[in-house]
Design a protein around this motif. Structure first.
Motif, PDB file in Angstrom:
ATOM      1  N   PHE A   1       0.789  -1.204  -0.153  1.00 25.08           N
ATOM      2  CA  PHE A   1       0.150   0.063   0.066  1.00 25.08           C
ATOM      3  C   PHE A   1       0.966   1.417   0.155  1.00 25.08           C
ATOM      4  O   PHE A   1       0.867   2.011   0.834  1.00 25.08           O
TER       5      PHE A   1
ATOM      6  N   GLU B   1       2.586   1.840   3.195  1.00 23.86           N
ATOM      7  CA  GLU B   1       3.571   0.778   3.740  1.00 23.86           C
ATOM      8  C   GLU B   1       3.896  -0.302   2.302  1.00 23.86           C
ATOM      9  O   GLU B   1       2.968  -0.318   1.758  1.00 23.86           O
TER      10      GLU B   1
ATOM     11  N   PHE C   1      -5.010  -7.355   4.571  1.00 25.08           N
ATOM     12  CA  PHE C   1      -5.795  -6.218   5.107  1.00 25.08           C
ATOM     13  C   PHE C   1      -6.859  -6.755   5.902  1.00 25.08           C
ATOM     14  O   PHE C   1      -7.140  -5.906   7.100  1.00 25.08           O
TER      15      PHE C   1
ATOM     16  N   ALA D   1      -2.296   0.647   8.816  1.00 28.69           N
ATOM     17  CA  ALA D   1      -2.125   0.458   7.491  1.00 28.69           C
ATOM     18  C   ALA D   1      -3.122   1.474   6.516  1.00 28.69           C
ATOM     19  O   ALA D   1      -3.887   0.821   5.696  1.00 28.69           O
ATOM     20  N   GLY D   2      -2.753   2.650   6.791  1.00 27.57           N
ATOM     21  CA  GLY D   2      -3.698   3.528   6.134  1.00 27.57           C
ATOM     22  C   GLY D   2      -5.219   3.230   6.193  1.00 27.57           C
ATOM     23  O   GLY D   2      -6.041   3.183   5.332  1.00 27.57           O
TER      24      GLY D   2
ATOM     25  N   GLN E   1     -10.477   8.551  -1.405  1.00 29.19           N
ATOM     26  CA  GLN E   1     -10.687   7.477  -2.263  1.00 29.19           C
ATOM     27  C   GLN E   1     -10.826   8.029  -3.781  1.00 29.19           C
ATOM     28  O   GLN E   1     -11.749   8.896  -3.827  1.00 29.19           O
TER      29      GLN E   1
ATOM     30  N   GLN F   1      -9.666  -3.454  -3.657  1.00 32.70           N
ATOM     31  CA  GLN F   1      -8.842  -4.297  -2.674  1.00 32.70           C
ATOM     32  C   GLN F   1      -9.802  -4.996  -1.653  1.00 32.70           C
ATOM     33  O   GLN F   1     -10.508  -3.975  -0.902  1.00 32.70           O
TER      34      GLN F   1
ATOM     35  N   ASP G   1     -11.846  -6.015   1.286  1.00 33.19           N
ATOM     36  CA  ASP G   1     -12.187  -5.493   2.851  1.00 33.19           C
ATOM     37  C   ASP G   1     -11.744  -4.155   3.165  1.00 33.19           C
ATOM     38  O   ASP G   1     -11.814  -3.772   4.232  1.00 33.19           O
ATOM     39  N   THR G   2     -11.641  -3.383   2.012  1.00 27.37           N
ATOM     40  CA  THR G   2     -11.154  -1.905   2.119  1.00 27.37           C
ATOM     41  C   THR G   2     -12.752  -1.217   2.275  1.00 27.37           C
ATOM     42  O   THR G   2     -13.748  -1.680   1.767  1.00 27.37           O
ATOM     43  N   THR G   3     -12.294  -0.037   2.658  1.00 25.44           N
ATOM     44  CA  THR G   3     -13.849   0.815   2.472  1.00 25.44           C
ATOM     45  C   THR G   3     -14.195   0.934   0.845  1.00 25.44           C
ATOM     46  O   THR G   3     -15.315   1.123   0.640  1.00 25.44           O
TER      47      THR G   3
HETATM   48  N1  GLN Z   1      -8.268   3.059   3.617  1.00 25.46           N
HETATM   49  C1  GLN Z   1      -8.846   1.856   3.255  1.00 25.46           C
HETATM   50  C2  GLN Z   1      -9.216   1.314   4.443  1.00 25.46           C
HETATM   51  O1  GLN Z   1      -9.373   1.462   5.384  1.00 25.46           O
HETATM   52  C3  GLN Z   1      -7.613   0.979   2.513  1.00 25.46           C
HETATM   53  C4  GLN Z   1      -6.276   0.627   3.340  1.00 25.46           C
HETATM   54  C5  GLN Z   1      -5.543  -0.354   2.754  1.00 25.46           C
HETATM   55  O2  GLN Z   1      -5.870  -0.900   1.693  1.00 25.46           O
HETATM   56  N2  GLN Z   1      -4.580  -0.452   3.564  1.00 25.46           N
HETATM   57  O3  GLN Z   1     -10.432   0.364   4.073  1.00 25.46           O
END
Ligand code: GLN
Length: 255
Positions: free
Chosen positions: A40, A44, A77, A94-95, A117, A143, A145-147
């Motif tokens: 990511f 990371e 993730f 992890a962002g 996004q 990706q 399970d991401t938002t």
């Molecule tokens: N910010 C997005 C989330 O929290 C993606 C984070 C990620 O893929 N590391 O779902």
């Protein structure tokens, strides 16, 4: 015989003590175990064998303030929140976007960055604005399970496109590869990784409009309220003395 028993007891007692010592010797008290998904950039990623990125540098600074050694676990993730919830990891960095659903499972620190996004398409794509994402034939890569995944696969009434229009991939790079290969028409993903992926692949562009604006924060086990307080204190100090701005500026060049 009695003497034998005594010796045996003694041996057992020593063994038990040794086992105890082994268990408590390398105490996890001294460690800050961080779960992340090092795919990511620029938050990371791997630089050869080394972890690099904003979250990694930030975590190092926090661990330093807490007087702990940073231990990084690179996981999918989707397993970060559950792993923090179960106590397998101390923190998830992890962002990670703060959402109400995740808040039911973990605590979040104060936010340390804003995430946006965005939508990646191929240059010359018929998808030129956000409305076009709702097209009947459009397949969106995300990706897992991401938002981006959670919101895009929601129903049309709830602002999504419906599950049938969304294909989840294990990581952002796989989603972008599918876009390059033409198996999806667009990818919804966080802005900074999007920029990295677009820079690394020919013929892609990011739509101008922002799809969602979010807060990134650190996920912490709900029972660990002391750690939450300590991390928030560290974050406020690192914000006040310009450390966080400096870390972000190192990885994200102003346009
Ligand atoms: N910010 C997005 C989330 O929290 C993606 C984070 C990620 O893929 N590391 O779902």
């Amino acid at each position: 015989m009695k003497a034998m028993k005594k010796v045996l007891c003694l041996v057992l007692a020593v063994m038990m003590l040794l086992t105890l010592a082994a268990c408590s010797g390398n105490t996890t008290e001294d460690q800050l175990i961080m779960a992340t998904n090092a795919n990511f950039p620029p938050y990371e990623y791997m630089e050869g064998e080394e972890y690099a990125g904003i979250d990694i540098d930030l975590a190092e600074k926090i661990a330093e303030k807490l007087g702990k050694e940073l231990v990084i676990e690179n996981v999918e993730f989707g397993s970060i929140v559950t792993g923090v919830q179960s106590g397998k990891y101390d923190v998830g960095i992890a962002g990670m976007t703060v959402t109400d659903e995740r808040k039911e499972q973990v605590n979040f620190s104060d936010s340390y960055a804003t995430g946006v996004q965005v939508v990646i398409v191929k240059e010359g794509s018929a998808i030129t604005d956000l409305d076009a994402l709702g097209g009947a034939d459009v397949m969106i890569g995300v990706q897992q399970d991401t938002t981006g995944h959670i919101y895009a696969s929601d129903t049309v009434e709830n602002g999504g496109y419906g599950e049938d229009h969304v294909t989840p991939f294990l990581n952002g790079a796989d989603a972008v590869n599918a876009l390059v290969a033409g198996s999806v028409d667009a990818v919804i993903i966080d802005q900074e990784p999007a920029k990295s992926f677009v820079a690394a692949n020919e013929g892609l562009k990011i739509l101008e409009a922002e799809w969602a604006v979010e807060d990134y924060a650190i996920a912490i086990n709900k029972d660990d309220t002391q750690l939450l307080a300590d991390i928030n204190k560290a974050l406020s100090e690192l914000k006040a003395d310009g450390t966080i701005d400096a870390i972000i500026a190192e990885y994200i060049k102003a346009e």
